[in-house]
Write an enzyme that holds these catalytic residues in place. Sequence first.
Site, mmCIF file in Angstrom:
data_model
loop_
_atom_site.group_PDB
_atom_site.id
_atom_site.type_symbol
_atom_site.label_atom_id
_atom_site.label_comp_id
_atom_site.label_asym_id
_atom_site.label_seq_id
_atom_site.Cartn_x
_atom_site.Cartn_y
_atom_site.Cartn_z
ATOM 1 N N ASP A 121 18.546 123.555 119.500
ATOM 2 C CA ASP A 121 17.665 124.198 118.528
ATOM 3 C C ASP A 121 18.244 125.544 118.061
ATOM 4 O O ASP A 121 18.342 125.809 116.868
ATOM 5 C CB ASP A 121 16.283 124.445 119.148
ATOM 6 C CG ASP A 121 15.762 123.217 119.852
ATOM 7 O OD1 ASP A 121 15.048 122.444 119.224
ATOM 8 O OD2 ASP A 121 16.094 123.050 121.041
ATOM 9 N N TYR B 52 23.468 114.130 128.102
ATOM 10 C CA TYR B 52 22.338 114.259 129.016
ATOM 11 C C TYR B 52 22.667 113.418 130.252
ATOM 12 O O TYR B 52 23.741 112.824 130.363
ATOM 13 C CB TYR B 52 21.059 113.746 128.349
ATOM 14 C CG TYR B 52 20.704 114.403 127.037
ATOM 15 C CD1 TYR B 52 20.355 115.753 126.992
ATOM 16 C CD2 TYR B 52 20.699 113.680 125.846
ATOM 17 C CE1 TYR B 52 20.014 116.361 125.789
ATOM 18 C CE2 TYR B 52 20.357 114.279 124.633
ATOM 19 C CZ TYR B 52 20.019 115.619 124.613
ATOM 20 O OH TYR B 52 19.691 116.213 123.432
ATOM 21 N N GLU C 94 21.371 117.249 118.484
ATOM 22 C CA GLU C 94 21.523 117.381 117.028
ATOM 23 C C GLU C 94 22.718 118.240 116.621
ATOM 24 O O GLU C 94 23.514 117.840 115.780
ATOM 25 C CB GLU C 94 20.241 117.972 116.429
ATOM 26 C CG GLU C 94 20.279 118.076 114.909
ATOM 27 C CD GLU C 94 18.937 118.393 114.300
ATOM 28 O OE1 GLU C 94 17.921 117.899 114.818
ATOM 29 O OE2 GLU C 94 18.896 119.131 113.292
ATOM 30 N N SER D 66 25.605 119.323 118.201
ATOM 31 C CA SER D 66 26.946 118.767 118.470
ATOM 32 C C SER D 66 27.153 117.455 117.727
ATOM 33 O O SER D 66 28.274 117.110 117.338
ATOM 34 C CB SER D 66 27.139 118.550 119.975
ATOM 35 O OG SER D 66 26.225 117.592 120.480
#
Length: 410
Positions: A17, A214, A293, A295
Amino acid sequence: MADHWDIFCRVIDNYGDIGVCWRLARQLHHELGIRVRLWIDQLDVLTHLCPQVRMNLGCQQVDGIEICQWETCSEETQPARVVIEAFACEIPGCYQRSLLSLHESQPNPPVVWINLEYLSAENWVSECHGLATPGSSTSLRKHFFFPGFTTETGGLLKEAGLRGQVRRYQQKFTSQSSQATPDLWARLVGKTGENQLPDSQKMPGELRVSLFCYQNPWIPRLLDYWSSRSAPTSLFVTHGLATNQVAKWCGYSLKAGDRRQIGALELLILPFLPPPAYDELLWSCDFNFVRGEDSFVRAQWANRPLIWQIYPQEDAAHHKKLEAFLSLYLRGFSNVEAVSEFWRLWNHIPPDRSWAHTSGIEDAWEKLLHFRQEWNRHSEEWADRLDRKSNLANNLEMFVRKIREETSSS
């Protein structure tokens, strides 16, 4: 007099973000001459992206941007005439009241309030892009602004001259093929110390892969496979979750600067990379594993094959988002199934009538290698297609002008 914009950001997905907001703030200021104040609720996260930021300051000026801690926003805060709340973060109530007061007492130039949404390739995005919120109890309306991949959306973040910068870098990097990996490693971790790769690591057929992800249960299987192949793989492991998972597979702790040779697999453990260094990593590798988002967008400008791990949502809404992007990204590409299969496996999308995986992650990886050169060409063509569209910052500035003209004439 330069226009003044406020951007509000709450950190949800670690660096994603604030990564988007920081890039946007810098581009608005440096390329469009806009004064930008960036409000953030977790200043410590921004210090990783921008080491000049000081934690003990409520407000500070860095690289032309005024950066303020969220809790310092009060009734006394003078609002800007253009306000962006990133990713539906909901600006503070006191600021909303001040914004409405400004809108009603000083209508010229009109106040513009924008909700900058998450990136998606789904069809409905173009239908909702630019719409005002319905049912507002005041005359001040908030507008939805959707980043995207088509001209019917808000576009993607891209600094001026980025495409030329990538091409020049890659031409030079390719010409240094025998020394490319050791030189890259030295630049990313620093030239001093005991971290430099010896010349013996230069091997024909070497694959350079970056890993930013992740939690992912497929990682041990891929590491097993890469270590057992005859051709060498140099895996650049990013700071955080990726390093933790690779360390668990190794059975011992790893720290930034470590490198380990396990069979045909060379593990290169990276420190946290600021945005320019991470861009260089993406431009240098043959395959890039990316997530979220920020990368994900940067990897699309890198002219290289990418594997995206989308931010997981509890209701599995991310499955539709991933399929929507695959459909757009792979249009005109001859090996759609191989890429789709690997991406779906990597994101744990269960097989259904639309697809069924016929192999494990190891076979799926081998399929990707068979048409690597073709995927390289497609990656560059995809970036060229995106480049022909206007970028997110310019589109936002044009959108603000349009809303102001409409408001003034109504």
